[in-house]
Design an enzyme around this catalytic site. Structure first.
Site, PDB file in Angstrom:
ATOM      1  N   ASP A 136      61.363  -9.744 -18.575  1.00  0.00           N
ATOM      2  CA  ASP A 136      61.690 -10.152 -19.940  1.00  0.00           C
ATOM      3  C   ASP A 136      60.413 -10.254 -20.768  1.00  0.00           C
ATOM      4  OD1 ASP A 136      64.276 -10.392 -19.057  1.00  0.00           O
ATOM      5  OD2 ASP A 136      64.164 -12.558 -18.765  1.00  0.00           O
ATOM      6  N   ARG A 137      60.539 -10.092 -22.075  1.00  0.00           N
ATOM      7  CA  ARG A 137      59.388 -10.124 -22.973  1.00  0.00           C
ATOM      8  C   ARG A 137      58.487 -11.343 -22.716  1.00  0.00           C
ATOM      9  NH1 ARG A 137      58.249  -8.796 -28.647  1.00  0.00           N
ATOM     10  NH2 ARG A 137      60.386  -8.090 -29.000  1.00  0.00           N
TER      11      ARG A 137
END
Length: 301
Positions: A136-137
């Site tokens: 995830d970012r």
């Protein structure tokens, strides 16, 4: 277009998977293209209702009218380990793993295209060159990159055979009572919020192992081992038992006095087989700045 299926897309219909890529086609149009024989899975024609399996290789004979070109960018890369076939990168929090139709710059793929312009697998298309699995970012840490398609296939098969050991560090809300336990709950897409995942009876089997490292003031520092690798798995599992990851606003953490760039979660250790050998590689990195910051705060209050 060519794709190779990982754990995140296993169990999904082929037409839905293609509609969620950057193919610029509606689901109904994709279904028509499949009927025409434009889509093959593992070399064979398929139906729109086909349920994807991990390791499936999809070939979709379609070229969009407007092709989005992703450019390499001179972005520093923290290369923790590499050989001629692959690399392990320490991705910083805040960086997207690969571009989207909305964000096409500043991602890990942009950095990889600059560093390895002619040496990245393309089994997942131009927008995900080299990418075998995702973070995830706002999750920092270790991610594997394939420099060629044979290595990509090797690594996907290793994932399928559960020959990877992926460990994370996190700080969660509240004090966990058990020293070690497992969260074995199925995960699927949220019914009303498609950008989220949730625990649901008809979801994909998902297993996370949890080990307490340190109990803090209304928080717990833990190590997690991913047995499966579903989208947002750790975040969903911990939220489902009432202990969301610190500062994970998407999954219900709430407000806090200590600010970080969203979830305090790090992929800190990878164990895998070196491609085309029997040698086991173990890569580990130090605790990142977000975890250090929250640890300091929780130990002082």
């Amino acid at each position: 277009m060519k794709f190779i299926i990982d754990e995140n897309n296993e169990g999904q219909r082929i037409d839905l998977f293609l509609a969620e890529t950057d193919s610029q086609l509606s689901r109904s149009k994709i279904q028509n293209e499949i009927k025409k024989g434009k889509c093959k899975i593992n070399g064979n024609s398929t139906k729109s209702s086909y349920i994807l399996r991990q390791g499936d290789i999809i070939e979709f004979d379609y070229s969009p009218k407007e092709t989005l070109t992703i450019q390499g960018e001179s972005i520093p890369l923290d290369i923790v380990w590499e050989d001629e076939n692959m690399a392990v990168i320490n991705k910083p929090s805040g960086m997207l793993t690969h571009p989207t139709t909305i964000e096409t710059t500043g991602t890990l793929v942009n950095a990889l295209l600059h560093k390895y312009p002619n040496n990245l697998s393309d089994l997942n298309g131009d927008m995900r060159k080299g990418i075998v699995h995702r973070l995830d970012r706002n999750t920092s840490g270790l991610i594997m990159i394939a420099k060629n398609n044979k290595t990509h296939e090797f690594l996907v098969n290793e994932m399928k055979e559960k020959n990877f050991n992926k460990k994370y560090l996190a700080i969660v809300k509240g004090v966990l009572e058990q020293d070690e336990f497992e969260i074995d709950l199925p995960i699927g897409r949220h019914q009303t919020q498609p950008h989220k995942q949730c625990v649901r009876d008809d979801g994909k089997a998902s297993l996370t192992k949890v080990k307490v490292i340190e109990r803090l003031n209304n928080a717990t520092f833990i190590e997690l081992t991913l047995v499966t690798g579903r989208t947002h798995q750790i975040r969903v599992h911990l939220s489902s038992i009432g202990h969301p990851v610190y500062n994970d606003t998407l999954y219900g953490f709430g407000k806090t006095k200590i600010k970080t760039e969203e979830q305090v979660l790090q992929s800190y250790k990878l164990e895998f087989t070196k491609p085309f050998s029997n040698e086991r590689i173990s890569v580990e990195i130090p605790i990142d700045e977000k975890i250090e910051k929250v640890l300091k705060f929780c130990r002082q209050i």
